[in-house]
Every structure is written in structure tokens, then in C-alpha cells.
Design an enzyme around this catalytic site. Structure first.
Site, PDB file in Angstrom:
ATOM      1  N   CYS A 170      23.032   6.332 -20.241  1.00 50.84           N
ATOM      2  CA  CYS A 170      21.845   5.713 -20.844  1.00 50.84           C
ATOM      3  C   CYS A 170      22.202   4.699 -21.935  1.00 50.84           C
ATOM      4  O   CYS A 170      22.723   3.637 -21.618  1.00 50.84           O
ATOM      5  CB  CYS A 170      20.896   6.800 -21.339  1.00 50.84           C
ATOM      6  SG  CYS A 170      19.210   6.222 -21.541  1.00 50.84           S
TER       7      CYS A 170
ATOM      8  N   HIS B 298      20.743  12.034 -18.105  1.00 54.82           N
ATOM      9  CA  HIS B 298      21.004  13.020 -19.155  1.00 54.82           C
ATOM     10  C   HIS B 298      20.886  14.400 -18.530  1.00 54.82           C
ATOM     11  O   HIS B 298      20.687  14.549 -17.346  1.00 54.82           O
ATOM     12  CB  HIS B 298      19.932  12.928 -20.249  1.00 54.82           C
ATOM     13  CG  HIS B 298      19.978  11.694 -21.066  1.00 54.82           C
ATOM     14  ND1 HIS B 298      20.949  11.443 -21.991  1.00 54.82           N
ATOM     15  CD2 HIS B 298      19.131  10.640 -21.125  1.00 54.82           C
ATOM     16  CE1 HIS B 298      20.690  10.285 -22.601  1.00 54.82           C
ATOM     17  NE2 HIS B 298      19.603   9.772 -22.094  1.00 54.82           N
TER      18      HIS B 298
ATOM     19  N   ARG C 216       7.637   3.930 -20.467  1.00 56.59           N
ATOM     20  CA  ARG C 216       8.762   4.839 -20.741  1.00 56.59           C
ATOM     21  C   ARG C 216       9.085   5.542 -19.433  1.00 56.59           C
ATOM     22  O   ARG C 216       8.247   6.201 -18.832  1.00 56.59           O
ATOM     23  CB  ARG C 216       8.385   5.833 -21.839  1.00 56.59           C
ATOM     24  CG  ARG C 216       9.520   6.781 -22.179  1.00 56.59           C
ATOM     25  CD  ARG C 216       9.582   7.127 -23.640  1.00 56.59           C
ATOM     26  NE  ARG C 216      10.105   6.037 -24.443  1.00 56.59           N
ATOM     27  CZ  ARG C 216      11.400   5.805 -24.675  1.00 56.59           C
ATOM     28  NH1 ARG C 216      12.320   6.567 -24.147  1.00 56.59           N
ATOM     29  NH2 ARG C 216      11.779   4.798 -25.433  1.00 56.59           N
TER      30      ARG C 216
HETATM   31  N1  GLN Z   1      17.285   3.107 -26.235  1.00 59.08           N
HETATM   32  C1  GLN Z   1      17.442   3.040 -24.840  1.00 59.08           C
HETATM   33  C2  GLN Z   1      16.161   2.936 -24.051  1.00 59.08           C
HETATM   34  O1  GLN Z   1      15.150   3.545 -24.376  1.00 59.08           O
HETATM   35  C3  GLN Z   1      18.310   4.198 -24.399  1.00 59.08           C
HETATM   36  C4  GLN Z   1      17.666   5.554 -24.472  1.00 59.08           C
HETATM   37  C5  GLN Z   1      18.569   6.709 -24.141  1.00 59.08           C
HETATM   38  O2  GLN Z   1      19.804   6.645 -24.293  1.00 59.08           O
HETATM   39  N2  GLN Z   1      17.966   7.810 -23.730  1.00 59.08           N
HETATM   40  O3  GLN Z   1      16.163   2.238 -23.077  1.00 59.08           O
END
Ligand code: GLN
Length: 241
Positions: A94, A194, A128
Site C-alpha cells: 500500500c 494488508h 475510499r
Molecule cells: N495513503 C495511501 C492511500 O490512502 C495509502 C494507504 C495505506 O497504506 N493503507 O492511498
């Protein structure tokens, strides 16, 4: 035999159990009688990547990604690029995956210039992309089905210099639009997964280990492990998603 595993930026990039990937890697080596040494390289650390046989970078939100920029551009950027070109295997998740690309532009227009080690960039969106998801790795990345958890607003677009790590079976992946997930370049594997990624995906964990062992020792035959618990967890999630 021994593998030196470097955990880069564990102080700022470590979300949703990402550190569990290190436990999985070291335990799967130890079960096979192979030594594993883990070195943590937080912001400001003098630890060099040159001695690493495998590098792990976890995820982080926009804030943490901005916090590490100064350290990154004090020389870590060149070092990471050199390690990648040298064929050192990387697993990056990520925010750590986005960091290997050219830049991340947040939805409100703040730009993080990253390192351009991989031919990709990320732009924040209003959506999101969150939830359990699954994808199938390309044959070059072992072909296994990965189950994981994603949470990002950044949409990543791949250039022609990298291949996707896999094809989304359920969920969003790189951008929720083109069906790609993650990136694969040389021995670098970037993913949005993740969860942490590796405990429930033992075939992929072993792909990383055999890649690192082959690079270091010329060949790697990993003895089979009793993966019934890991595969039961994998299959349960694969059915649910
Ligand atoms: N900040 C990044 C996004 O939201 C990565 C988020 C994350 O590592 N979970 O795209």
C-alpha cells in the site's frame, strides 16, 4: 543458509498487521532450519540495504508518507533503486508500494514526490477503496490466489515498465477500474494487500523466500510445510469474499 531481512520504515509504515509479514517470513525459514536475521531501518537509520537479501515495506496513511519524504530524499531513494536494480526481492504494501512509484498526489492536491523506482504513479480519489478483496497473481508471480484487506484512496496507474502483480477477482486493487492489482518488476512485488498479506497466503510467502534464496545461493529447494491451518484460513476467506 541464512537470509537477512530488512524492515524499512517500521516506525511509520506499518498498518493493519503488516509487521506480521516479517513473522511469517522468519518462521517459515526457521521451520526449515534456515536462519533469519531481521534488521529494522526506521527514519534516520544508518542501516544500509546493500546487505539485505529481502526488503519489506509496509503501508501508511498520507500523513506518514509525508513524514518520511525528507529521509527518503536524503539518499534512501538512490539506495532503494540500486537494490531493486540489483535484484534484491522486495515486498511492499500500500503506502510502501506507492512510495516506489513516481509520486502520490492526494485528493486535495498535495503532491508527494516519491522515487520513481517503479513505472507507476498514484492519485488520490474521493472513493475510499476499502474491504476484504482477492486477486490472482500472474503466472510469473506464481499464479496463486491472494486474499487480503485493502484500504486506500489512492488510485495507482501502471506504466509500460512494470507488470501488474495480478488480476482482481473481487474488490478494487490498483484503482477499481482496470482490474489490475499491484505491480511486479524484477524481484519487487508491490500490493495493496494488508491483513497482513503473507500468513494466509503461504504459496506467495514461499515465492518470496525462494526468490531470495536463489539469488543468494544459486538454488533454493524449500521443503514442504504443514500448511493446513494457513490454507484453511485462506480458503475460508476466499469463499467469503
Ligand atoms: N495513503 C495511501 C492511500 O490512502 C495509502 C494507504 C495505506 O497504506 N493503507 O492511498
Amino acid at each position: 543458509m541464512e537470509l537477512n531481512i530488512c524492515h524499512l520504515y517500521p516506525d511509520v509504515l506499518n498498518l493493519y498487521g503488516d509487521g506480521g509479514n516479517i513473522i511469517t517470513l522468519t518462521q517459515r525459514l526457521r521451520w526449515r532450519g534456515i536462519e533469519a536475521k531481521v534488521t529494522r531501518a526506521p527514519i534516520g537509520s544508518p542501516v544500509s540495504l546493500a546487505g539485505a537479501d529481502l526488503v519489506f515495506i509496509g503501508g501508511g496513511q498520507d500523513f506518514e508518507q509525508q513524514v518520511l519524504l525528507e529521509d527518503l530524499h536524503r539518499g534512501r531513494d538512490r539506495e532503494i533503486k540500486a537494490a531493486i536494480e540489483d535484484g534484491i526481492p522486495f515486498l511492499t504494501i500500500c503506502g510502501g508500494y506507492q512510495m516506489l512509484g513516481a509520486y502520490y498526489e492526494t485528493y486535495d492536491g498535495q503532491r508527494c514526490d516519491f522515487i520513481g523506482a517503479l513505472d507507476l504513479y498514484t492519485v488520490g480519489s474521493q472513493t475510499r477503496m476499502i474491504g476484504n478483496y482477492k486477486f490472482q497473481c500472474t503466472p510469473e508471480a506464481g499464479g496463486s490466489v491472494i486474499v487480503g484487506f485493502e484500504n486506500h484512496s489512492g488510485k495507482t496507474r501502471l506504466g509500460s515498465g512494470v507488470r501488474p502483480l495480478g488480476k482482481v477477482l473481487a474488490g478494487f486493487g490498483n484503482n477499481g477500474e482496470d482490474g489490475t492489482e499491484g505491480a511486479h518488476y524484477k524481484n519487487v512485488f508491490g500490493s495493496y494487500s494488508h491483513g497482513p498479506m503473507l500468513p494466509k497466503n503461504p504459496a506467495f510467502a514461499d515465492l518470496l523466500l525462494s526468490t531470495a534464496l536463489e539469488r543468494k545461493y544459486g538454488k533454493a529447494e524449500l521443503s514442504p510445510l504443514d500448511d493446513r491451518a494457513e490454507l484453511a484460513a485462506h480458503d475460508e476467506m476466499a469463499d467469503r469474499i
